[in-house]
Structures are given as structure tokens and as C-alpha cells.
Design an enzyme around this catalytic site. Structure first.
Site, PDB file in Angstrom:
ATOM      1  CG  ASN A   9      -1.737   1.243   1.369  1.00 31.57           C
ATOM      2  OD1 ASN A   9      -1.829   2.031   0.421  1.00 31.57           O
ATOM      3  ND2 ASN A   9      -2.349   1.439   2.524  1.00 31.57           N
ATOM      4  CE  LYS A  11      -0.020   3.503   4.679  1.00 32.03           C
ATOM      5  NZ  LYS A  11      -0.200   3.688   6.093  1.00 32.03           N
ATOM      6  CG  HIS A  95      -6.083   1.749   4.920  1.00 31.78           C
ATOM      7  ND1 HIS A  95      -5.689   2.736   5.791  1.00 31.78           N
ATOM      8  CD2 HIS A  95      -5.032   0.897   4.808  1.00 31.78           C
ATOM      9  CE1 HIS A  95      -4.442   2.499   6.179  1.00 31.78           C
ATOM     10  NE2 HIS A  95      -4.018   1.384   5.601  1.00 31.78           N
ATOM     11  CD  GLU A  97      -3.240   5.524   6.564  1.00 28.89           C
ATOM     12  OE1 GLU A  97      -3.128   5.545   5.328  1.00 28.89           O
ATOM     13  OE2 GLU A  97      -2.341   5.066   7.310  1.00 28.89           O
ATOM     14  CD  GLU A 167      -3.746  -2.644   7.215  1.00 28.37           C
ATOM     15  OE1 GLU A 167      -2.631  -2.898   6.753  1.00 28.37           O
ATOM     16  OE2 GLU A 167      -4.344  -1.582   6.981  1.00 28.37           O
ATOM     17  N   GLY A 173       2.029   2.145  10.838  1.00 32.40           N
ATOM     18  CA  GLY A 173       2.982   3.246  10.710  1.00 32.40           C
ATOM     19  C   GLY A 173       3.635   3.659  12.016  1.00 32.40           C
ATOM     20  CB  SER A 213       4.796  -1.894  12.265  1.00 25.26           C
ATOM     21  OG  SER A 213       4.357  -0.567  12.514  1.00 25.26           O
TER      22      SER A 213
HETATM   23  C1  PEP Z   1      -1.039   0.160   6.065  1.00 28.95           C
HETATM   24  O1  PEP Z   1      -1.210   1.367   6.026  1.00 28.95           O
HETATM   25  O2  PEP Z   1      -1.838  -0.581   5.487  1.00 28.95           O
HETATM   26  C2  PEP Z   1       0.095  -0.350   6.806  1.00 28.95           C
HETATM   27  C3  PEP Z   1       0.072  -1.598   7.167  1.00 28.95           C
HETATM   28  O3  PEP Z   1       1.130   0.545   7.069  1.00 28.95           O
HETATM   29  P1  PEP Z   1       2.550   0.229   7.766  1.00 28.95           P
HETATM   30  O4  PEP Z   1       3.066  -1.054   7.167  1.00 28.95           O
HETATM   31  O5  PEP Z   1       3.397   1.398   7.443  1.00 28.95           O
HETATM   32  O6  PEP Z   1       2.279   0.062   9.235  1.00 28.95           O
END
Ligand code: PEP
Length: 255
Positions: A9, A11, A95, A97, A167, A173, A213
Site C-alpha cells: 500500500n 498510500k 483502510h 485512514e 490491521e 505506521g 509495521s
Molecule cells: C497500512 O497502512 O496498510 C500499513 C500496514 O502501514 P505500515 O506497514 O506502514 O504500518
């Protein structure tokens, strides 16, 4: 037997040129990699370039969101039909976000799920609890609600071929991934809800990814969990070598 899947992803990162430079390196690295499906979700502006750049490989391309209407006066929105016409085959929906910053709800995500499936896209349906919800002991209740409402009206057959991404919002993040036990429990719970709400066939076929992460250093222990079928990767997917190492580690999924 579920084939592991590792999805990037990106983003709101990467110009067309940056996406092309990534693919040049990444395709070279992954040329001989088998036993894992790869999906890349670039920003809308780089979709066409990424679709062209993965030609001749098995890498699939995803949008990062889609509206539920097919076309019309919806300034700024992208329909599943427009996405599909770029050559994208997948779409990330729900997601955190999108839910937290852009007002997506279980109900709007549900409409987007149905529309995406109707236009032939495979949704990567994201669910996950906040830290406050986890601290209150409500993580599994939140997951149950998001899954029931988000998948409302879908058939077992449709659920069998979609991808769910667990998630935990506090792990996205932040550098703090869920422990193997936390992720394993959440995944087992999600599969249990799918079994109860749909059927065993749907629950056993549906791939459930972990996201939050994930890095080259922790992917192996995460995907070694029997209910974890791969990873959705944000930050660590932006660098081709780092994402390649995660893809290679994602093959360790044992299911
Ligand atoms: C995400 O935004 O889907 C995600 C898993 O981000 P990160 O790997 O940076 O935690």
C-alpha cells in the site's frame, strides 16, 4: 490450501517516474519468486504506469479506494468501473485512514464492497481496532461488527475469493507490530466469524492478511501463524529491496 499474498500500500507516495524506477528494481528481484501472490496499490495517478510496468509478470495492481457509484457527478471520486478499466484487479477498501480521515463507515464500506465485486474487482477489506478499544477489551467485538456490517449481503462464494486485512490501527505506521499471539488470536476470530456468518468453505478459502509495521525482520514470524495468509505493507513497501525481502519472507506461510 491458500496461496500467501503480500500487498504493497503505497498510500500518497510515488510519482509515475518513481513508480517505474521501483518496478525496474523490484521485477528483477522477484523474477524467480514463486509461491506467493503480489499486489501493488499505487496512488491513482500512477495506476496506469504500474499496470504497464507489471505486464508479463504475475504482479497484480490495486486501487487504494473506490466509490460505489459506477459514474456520475461525484467530483474527486473514482468508481470501481474506472479502476477496472486501468487494468487494476484489486482494491483496498475500509483502510483505517479512509475510515478516520475521510469518513468511511461500516455502511459505506459495505456499499463499496458490493460495487467493487460487481465490477469484477477483488476487495482487500481492512478491519482493525484502535488502541483504546483494545485496552477496553473490545478488540474482538469491534472486529465482529466491522466484518458483519462490511460483508453484509455478500454470498459465501463472494467471500471465499476476497481478501481480508487485519490491521490494528495502533500498529499502522508506528513501528509497533502486534505480537504474534495478538495477531494470531484476531485472525482466528475473524475466520470464526466468516465460518459462522457464511460457511466453512468461504472461511477456509478467504485469505486473511496481517498489516501494521510489517518489515523484513518480522514478516517470517508473523506469517508462520497458521491463520495468517500474508501481509499488507505500508511504509516498508516503498523501497523495492525491502518489499522484495517481505515478499520472500511471506512465502513462509505454512497453511
Ligand atoms: C497500512 O497502512 O496498510 C500499513 C500496514 O502501514 P505500515 O506497514 O506502514 O504500518
Amino acid at each position: 490450501m491458500r496461496t500467501p499474498l503480500v500487498a504493497a500500500n503505497w498510500k500518497m507516495h510515488k510519482t509515475v517516474q518513481e513508480a517505474q524506477a521501483f518496478l525496474q528494481v523490484f521485477r528483477g528481484l522477484t523474477e524467480d519468486v514463486t509461491g506467493v501472490d503480489i499486489v501493488i496499490a499505487p496512488p491513482f495517478t500512477a495506476l496506469t504506469a504500474v499496470v504497464a510496468g507489471v505486464q508479463g509478470s504475475s504482479i497484480a495492481v490495486a486501487g487504494q479506494d473506490a466509490y460505489w457509484q459506477a459514474e456520475g457527478a461525484f467530483t474527486g471520486a473514482i468508481s470501481p468501473s474506472l479502476l477496472a478499466h486501468t487494468g487494476a484487479t484489486h482494491v483496498i477498501l475500509g483502510h483505517s485512514e479512509r475510515r478516520n480521515l475521510f469518513g468511511d463507515t461500516d455502511e459505506s464500506v459495505n456499499k463499496k464492497m458490493s460495487a467493487a465485486i460487481a465490477f469484477g474487482l477483488t476487495p482487500i477489506f481492512c478491519v482493525g481496532e484502535t488502541l483504546e478499544e483494545r485496552d477496553r477489551g473490545e478488540a474482538l467485538v469491534v472486529l465482529t461488527r466491522q466484518i458483519r456490517r462490511g460483508l453484509d449481503g455478500l454470498s459465501g462464494e463472494q467471500v471465499a475469493s476476497l481478501v481480508v486485512a487485519y490491521e490494528p490501527i495502533w500498529a499502522i505506521g508506528t513501528g509497533h507490530n502486534a505480537t504474534v499471539d495478538q495477531a494470531g488470536n484476531a485472525h482466528a476470530h475473524i475466520r470464526g466469524i466468516l465460518r459462522e456468518r457464511f460457511d466453512t468453505g468461504a472461511a477456509e478459502s478467504c485469505r486473511i492478511l496481517y498489516g501494521g509495521s510489517v518489515k523484513p525482520g518480522n514478516v517470517r514470524e508473523i506469517v508462520a501463524q497458521p491463520e495468517i495468509d500474508g501481509a499488507l505493507v505500508g511504509g516498508a513497501s516503498l523501497d523495492p529491496k525491502s518489499f522484495f525481502e517481505i515478499v520472500a519472507g511471506g512465502r513462509a506461510t505454512t497453511v
